[in-house]
Design an enzyme around this catalytic site. Structure first.
Site, PDB file in Angstrom:
ATOM      1  N   LYS A 285      -6.449  26.688 -17.266  1.00 31.37           N
ATOM      2  CA  LYS A 285      -7.113  25.391 -17.090  1.00 31.37           C
ATOM      3  C   LYS A 285      -8.387  25.317 -17.938  1.00 31.37           C
ATOM      4  CE  LYS A 285      -4.471  23.149 -14.191  1.00 31.37           C
ATOM      5  NZ  LYS A 285      -3.821  21.879 -14.598  1.00 31.37           N
TER       6      LYS A 285
ATOM      7  N   ARG B 292     -14.316  26.704   2.698  1.00 30.39           N
ATOM      8  CA  ARG B 292     -13.846  26.030   1.492  1.00 30.39           C
ATOM      9  C   ARG B 292     -14.004  24.520   1.652  1.00 30.39           C
ATOM     10  NH1 ARG B 292     -14.195  30.546   0.544  1.00 30.39           N
ATOM     11  NH2 ARG B 292     -12.708  32.008  -0.412  1.00 30.39           N
TER      12      ARG B 292
ATOM     13  N   GLY C 243     -11.678  39.605  -4.265  1.00 31.90           N
ATOM     14  CA  GLY C 243     -11.928  38.382  -5.027  1.00 31.90           C
ATOM     15  C   GLY C 243     -12.275  37.166  -4.196  1.00 31.90           C
ATOM     16  N   ASP C 244     -11.991  37.189  -2.909  1.00 31.87           N
ATOM     17  CA  ASP C 244     -12.344  36.045  -2.066  1.00 31.87           C
ATOM     18  C   ASP C 244     -13.859  35.974  -1.899  1.00 31.87           C
ATOM     19  OD1 ASP C 244      -9.802  35.151  -1.723  1.00 31.87           O
ATOM     20  OD2 ASP C 244      -9.577  35.819   0.345  1.00 31.87           O
TER      21      ASP C 244
ATOM     22  N   TYR D 108      -4.270  31.632 -14.219  1.00 31.16           N
ATOM     23  CA  TYR D 108      -4.232  30.215 -13.884  1.00 31.16           C
ATOM     24  C   TYR D 108      -5.563  29.546 -14.219  1.00 31.16           C
ATOM     25  CZ  TYR D 108      -4.585  25.956 -11.143  1.00 31.16           C
ATOM     26  OH  TYR D 108      -4.807  24.657 -10.759  1.00 31.16           O
TER      27      TYR D 108
ATOM     28  N   ASN E 288      -9.850  21.707  -2.827  1.00 31.57           N
ATOM     29  CA  ASN E 288      -8.669  22.142  -2.072  1.00 31.57           C
ATOM     30  C   ASN E 288      -7.925  20.951  -1.483  1.00 31.57           C
ATOM     31  OD1 ASN E 288     -10.816  24.403  -1.963  1.00 31.57           O
ATOM     32  ND2 ASN E 288      -8.942  25.469  -1.401  1.00 31.57           N
TER      33      ASN E 288
ATOM     34  N   SER F 204      -9.123  22.251 -12.279  1.00 37.80           N
ATOM     35  CA  SER F 204      -9.236  22.949 -11.002  1.00 37.80           C
ATOM     36  C   SER F 204     -10.605  23.592 -10.857  1.00 37.80           C
ATOM     37  CB  SER F 204      -8.156  24.037 -10.925  1.00 37.80           C
ATOM     38  OG  SER F 204      -8.400  24.954  -9.889  1.00 37.80           O
TER      39      SER F 204
ATOM     40  N   SER G 288       9.278  20.538  -7.582  1.00 39.74           N
ATOM     41  CA  SER G 288       9.278  19.249  -6.892  1.00 39.74           C
ATOM     42  C   SER G 288      10.720  18.775  -6.768  1.00 39.74           C
ATOM     43  CB  SER G 288       8.445  18.218  -7.660  1.00 39.74           C
ATOM     44  OG  SER G 288       8.962  18.047  -8.972  1.00 39.74           O
TER      45      SER G 288
ATOM     46  N   ILE H 171      -5.579  35.803   8.878  1.00 41.77           N
ATOM     47  CA  ILE H 171      -6.920  35.403   8.447  1.00 41.77           C
ATOM     48  C   ILE H 171      -7.567  36.608   7.780  1.00 41.77           C
ATOM     49  CG2 ILE H 171      -9.205  34.643   9.201  1.00 41.77           C
ATOM     50  CD1 ILE H 171      -7.858  33.143  11.471  1.00 41.77           C
TER      51      ILE H 171
ATOM     52  N   TYR I 295       3.341  17.295  -5.333  1.00 44.33           N
ATOM     53  CA  TYR I 295       2.533  16.972  -4.144  1.00 44.33           C
ATOM     54  C   TYR I 295       1.437  15.964  -4.472  1.00 44.33           C
ATOM     55  CZ  TYR I 295      -1.007  17.876  -0.492  1.00 44.33           C
ATOM     56  OH  TYR I 295      -1.958  17.747   0.499  1.00 44.33           O
TER      57      TYR I 295
END
Length: 334
Positions: A150, A228, A291-292, A146, A176, A122, A35, A214, A10
């Site tokens: 990084k 975000r 965690g959000d 993840y 994002n 990231s 991809s 949501i 992407y």
């Protein structure tokens, strides 16, 4: 020549378009695990120029030596696994690709005396920030395999830059990425259920998904939904070209946020997407996910100061371009 690992993905496909349009010769190394070769064919259609392609994995030293036997002057390293949730279930895969793969690439670059690198990192390396906007010197607390993969790769590059003087490295911490090329020829084509908000909304808009979940509408934000920093993929790609230019003038490792500097809530994104597609979209409020965080956006002032780069596209442009891609390519690159 610029080597782009993961160049069919992407973000990579959009970077390749801008590299070709800027007059660079481009070599893509991709194993097509997430991809499709069709993306590169479309890149060539947009740019009107050919891409050199090697199919292979960055953990394969032989294929890296083949790639770097070309007249490569710099590498943009994008190849990696990138889903936070998946990384919890497959941590070894993430460390293998994102850490070992990066080590293999560095070793191959050293063998071929290629010392210029732009690394795709990231904002997940920050974890849950204590304050916003998030600056590059914000303490790092990655909270998933993840994010930690990084962070580990960043530490390797930091130590490398201190030990070998001729390395020139720019680490770019993405926020994002969303949107698509304005032509509608290339865009985000997630495998399975999308992990991120905008590709999920786009599939709701196209009828592929029944509604948007949501997660939480009781955050301390104006409309109660999480905020975000969304950045258009075209702006993100331009940041990589700016980083390539910066490599020529820097003798130290540079770490730079790529974001817009302000955030949008889930409801704002949904409303903007409804405007783009011309219809109301169904959604359902669910409980918060563990965690959000309530809000999360970048301080991009270093990108402006060092790279001369600023994000230019607004949320409506992001949604308009995303919808154009989705409408023209309901099944992605298939």
């Amino acid at each position: 020549m610029i080597l782009v690992t993961g160049g069919a993905g992407y973000i990579g496909s959009h970077i390749c378009v801008q590299l070709l349009q800027a007059g660079h010769e481009v070599l893509v190394l991709d194993n097509f695990s997430n991809s499709k070769p069709e993306a590169l064919r479309r890149v060539e259609c947009i740019a009107g120029k050919k891409i050199h392609l090697l199919e292979g994995d960055i953990r394969d030293s032989t294929i890296l030596d083949r790639a770097l036997s070309h007249p490569v002057r710099a590498v943009i390293h994008l190849a990696g696994l990138k889903a936070v949730g998946e990384s919890v279930n497959k941590p070894v895969d993430y460390y293998s690709v994102n850490v070992t793969g990066t080590l293999n690439l560095i070793q191959a670059m050293q063998r071929h005396q290629v010392y210029q690198l732009v690394f795709s990192s990231s904002a997940t390396v920050y974890g849950t920030p204590e304050t916003v906007p998030i600056k590059e010197d914000t303490p790092l607390h990655p909270e998933s395999p993840y994010g930690r993969s990084k962070w580990m790769a960043e530490q390797i590059l930091h130590d490398l830059s201190l030990s070998v003087a001729n390395w020139k490295i720019v680490v770019l911490r993405y926020f994002n990425p969303v949107g698509a090329h304005p032509s509608g020829l290339i865009g985000e084509d997630p495998s399975g259920v999308p992990n991120n908000l905008m590709p999920y909304i786009s599939q709701v808009a196209s009828g592929k998904r029944p509604l948007l979940q949501i997660y939480g509408n009781d955050y301390p934000t104006p409309d109660g939904t999480g905020i975000r920093d969304y950045i258009h993929v075209e702006d993100l790609a331009a940041g990589h070209l700016a980083a390539l230019t910066a490599l020529k003038h820097s003798n130290e490792l540079l770490t730079i946020n790529l974001g817009t500097g302000h955030g949008h809530s889930v409801m704002e994104v949904l409303n903007a997407y409804e405007s783009a597609c011309g219809s109301k979209l169904s959604y359902q409020i669910s409980a918060r996910r563990p965690g959000d965080v309530a809000f999360y956006w970048a301080d991009p002032s270093q990108a402006t100061k060092i790279l001369g780069w600023t994000a230019r596209k607004d949320l409506q442009s992001m949604c308009n371009d995303s919808w154009r891609w989705q409408k023209l390519n309901p099944n992605g690159f298939c």
